[in-house]
Design a protein around this motif. Structure first.
Motif, short mmCIF file in Angstrom:
data_model
loop_
_atom_site.label_atom_id
_atom_site.label_comp_id
_atom_site.label_asym_id
_atom_site.label_seq_id
_atom_site.Cartn_x
_atom_site.Cartn_y
_atom_site.Cartn_z
N UNK A 257 0.62 -0.92 10.70
CA UNK A 257 0.95 -1.83 9.59
C UNK A 257 2.45 -2.11 9.49
N UNK A 258 3.22 -1.63 10.46
CA UNK A 258 4.67 -1.83 10.39
C UNK A 258 5.04 -3.26 10.81
N UNK A 259 6.21 -3.67 10.36
CA UNK A 259 6.77 -4.96 10.75
C UNK A 259 8.23 -4.74 11.14
N UNK A 260 8.79 -5.66 11.90
CA UNK A 260 10.19 -5.53 12.30
C UNK A 260 11.14 -6.18 11.30
N UNK A 261 10.65 -7.20 10.58
CA UNK A 261 11.53 -7.90 9.65
C UNK A 261 10.70 -8.63 8.61
N UNK A 262 11.39 -9.06 7.56
CA UNK A 262 10.78 -9.92 6.54
C UNK A 262 11.71 -11.11 6.35
N UNK A 263 11.16 -12.31 6.49
CA UNK A 263 11.93 -13.52 6.22
C UNK A 263 11.41 -14.12 4.93
N UNK A 264 12.29 -14.28 3.94
CA UNK A 264 11.89 -14.70 2.60
C UNK A 264 12.60 -15.98 2.20
N UNK A 265 11.85 -16.83 1.53
CA UNK A 265 12.43 -18.04 0.93
C UNK A 265 12.99 -17.67 -0.44
N UNK A 266 14.24 -18.03 -0.70
CA UNK A 266 14.88 -17.73 -1.97
C UNK A 266 14.73 -18.90 -2.94
N UNK A 267 14.83 -18.62 -4.22
CA UNK A 267 14.72 -19.69 -5.21
C UNK A 267 15.86 -20.69 -5.06
N UNK A 268 17.03 -20.22 -4.65
CA UNK A 268 18.18 -21.07 -4.38
C UNK A 268 19.21 -20.23 -3.64
N UNK A 269 20.20 -20.86 -2.98
CA UNK A 269 21.20 -20.08 -2.23
C UNK A 269 21.94 -19.06 -3.09
N UNK A 270 22.13 -19.37 -4.38
CA UNK A 270 22.85 -18.45 -5.25
C UNK A 270 22.07 -17.19 -5.59
N UNK A 271 20.77 -17.19 -5.29
CA UNK A 271 19.95 -16.03 -5.62
C UNK A 271 20.11 -14.90 -4.62
N UNK A 272 20.78 -15.15 -3.51
CA UNK A 272 20.86 -14.12 -2.48
C UNK A 272 21.60 -12.88 -2.95
N UNK A 273 22.68 -13.07 -3.71
CA UNK A 273 23.47 -11.91 -4.15
C UNK A 273 22.62 -10.95 -4.97
N UNK A 274 21.83 -11.47 -5.92
CA UNK A 274 20.96 -10.62 -6.71
C UNK A 274 19.86 -9.99 -5.90
N UNK A 275 19.32 -10.75 -4.94
CA UNK A 275 18.27 -10.23 -4.05
C UNK A 275 18.79 -9.05 -3.22
N UNK A 276 19.96 -9.22 -2.65
CA UNK A 276 20.56 -8.17 -1.81
C UNK A 276 20.90 -6.95 -2.66
N UNK A 277 21.44 -7.18 -3.85
CA UNK A 277 21.82 -6.06 -4.72
C UNK A 277 20.59 -5.26 -5.16
N UNK A 278 19.49 -5.96 -5.43
CA UNK A 278 18.28 -5.28 -5.86
C UNK A 278 17.73 -4.39 -4.75
N UNK A 279 17.74 -4.87 -3.53
CA UNK A 279 17.27 -4.07 -2.40
C UNK A 279 18.18 -2.88 -2.16
N UNK A 280 19.50 -3.12 -2.24
CA UNK A 280 20.46 -2.02 -2.01
C UNK A 280 20.34 -0.95 -3.10
#
Length: 441
Positions: A257-280
């Motif tokens: 069930x493993x995967x090598x990566x996840x490619x996700x569509x973001x709500x907008x380019x500005x959402x990346x900072x919050x997305x990255x911070x939440x994962x970190x």
């Protein structure tokens, strides 16, 4: 002692010329343009500048009588520029293809400290937690628009190769949202593969590179037969891949069930900072997130630098030969025009106009050679398709791109060769004693 002084002066001149050439090749056109304007004003408004223009006109008027020797400079420099531009166009095409594979509103998530997808492994639980991160776009049914993917290397017979010649191709197992996450991927022939079946689609680049990738045919991957259902086109690195259902790829290659990566569509380019911070900030996850634009740009850096370095080395070696060709030609020209130059100096022309005139003549010939080489490279190589290893697991198909920046680099190299090739003959012409030159036949 005299020898040491001469050697020191020669070495100093060489170092000054070398530093000047390095600065010349590094400066962009908008910095060089004012220098050209200042030089043109000097030619028009000063007495020595007008003298240099007059001497240059005299020299250019005799080019027809020296067409054979002058063509040595033009052809030699054209060859250098054509090869250099071709190699730089390869690097530019490789970089542009990978950069086109990403955008600022999509993110890719890998296991922490993984530099490429093939080095990453994400558990099923990690994939589910990534889907809950803020910033991920969702469809009408509130499902995360993301594609958990599994990338593996497979071997296929190379088109136009020997009967036993195989090449490495990237097989990407994708999720149901892959087509939404990458809207630039379009079906151009056949149909999409069916989920749960051992079916796949091939990118147009992969189809050009490997045998048997026509819709309806079967190929063997991972000891299993797969049916090719269609061909897709994206205009980026994805064109070099094979796509199939991620679950089927995982079963075939025993990845669970493993995967090598996840490619996700973001709500907008500005959402990346919050997305990255939440994962970190999630202590249960050890992942790195990046925009796909940044990720694929980084993937292209090493290979682009290698190709450009090879181009510079090859261009430098060929340039040395072109410099010697220009030196021989211009020394012969100065010798043939010795009495003419001496006469001009005798009637009041100073040494600076003579130096400038000889160098201008050489650099004009170099400019012609540079333009000729650039045009030849553009006609032959622009859009030329090639393939090379990408990420160490598959072949990336890309097109050479003879961009304006690449052509400008070739022109600068041509002018640099002309400068060096004309400098020393010009200094000899200016230093030649008038009485000696007037006695030469």
């Amino acid at each position: 002692m005299r020898f040491l002084k001469s050697f020191a002066r020669g070495l100093g001149l060489f170092l000054v010329v070398l530093i000047g050439l390095a600065a010349w090749l590094a400066l962009p056109w908008f910095v060089l343009l004012p220098l050209v304007i200042v030089f043109a004003l000097w030619m028009l408004l000063t007495r020595r500048g007008r003298q240099a223009g007059s001497v240059t006109q005299v020299g250019l008027s005799t080019l027809r009588q020296r067409i054979g020797s002058s063509s040595v400079i033009v052809i030699g420099i054209a060859g250098v520029v054509a090869v250099l531009v071709a190699l730089l166009a390869m690097a530019e095409g490789y970089r542009a293809t990978l950069r086109a594979s990403g955008s600022e509103d999509t993110a890719i998530v890998l296991r922490g400290a993984s530099s490429a997808e093939v080095m990453s492994t994400l558990s099923h639980d990690a994939v589910n937690q990534i889907a809950q991160a803020p910033g991920v776009a969702r469809d009408a049914d509130n499902r995360a628009l993301m594609s958990p993917e599994l990338v593996v290397a497979a071997n296929l017979p190379v088109r136009n190769g020997g009967p036993d010649e195989d090449g490495s191709v990237q097989l990407r197992g994708v999720g149901a949202a892959a087509w939404t996450v990458r809207p630039n991927v379009k079906v151009v022939q056949g149909a999409k593969f069916a989920p749960g079946r051992r079916e796949l689609m091939a990118g147009v680049g992969a189809q050009r590179q490997f045998k048997g990738l026509e819709p309806g045919k079967q190929i063997r991957l991972g000891s299993q037969l797969w049916t090719v259902t269609g061909i897709f086109q994206s205009g980026d690195a994805t064109d070099s891949e094979l796509w199939a259902d991620a679950e089927v790829v995982a079963t075939t290659y025993r990845r669970g069930s493993t995967r090598t990566s996840v490619t996700a569509k973001l709500t907008n380019p500005g959402a990346f900072a919050g997305f990255k911070a939440a994962l970190a900030g999630n202590p249960q996850l050890d992942v790195d997130a990046d925009t796909t634009l940044s990720y694929f740009s980084k993937q292209s850096e090493t290979m682009t630098k290698i190709i450009r370095a090879i181009g510079m080395v090859v261009g430098g070696i060929m340039g040395i030969g072109a410099v010697f060709g220009a030196l021989n030609t211009m020394f012969a020209t100065v010798a043939a025009r010795a009495r003419e130059i001496a006469t001009l100096r005798a009637i009041g022309f100073r040494g600076v106009p003579v130096v400038v005139a000889v160098m201008l003549e050489t650099m004009l010939l170099a400019l012609v050679g540079g333009v000729l080489g650039g045009v030849l490279a553009w006609v032959i190589f622009n859009g030329f398709t090639a393939s090379t290893l990408a990420g160490g697991i598959g072949q990336l198909t890309f097109a050479f791109e003879v961009s304006p920046d690449v052509l400008w680099t070739g022109i600068k190299w041509a002018l640099a060769i002309g400068f060096v090739g004309g400098l020393f003959p010009a200094l000899r012409a200016a230093r030649l004693p008038i009485t000696v030159a007037l006695r030469e036949v």
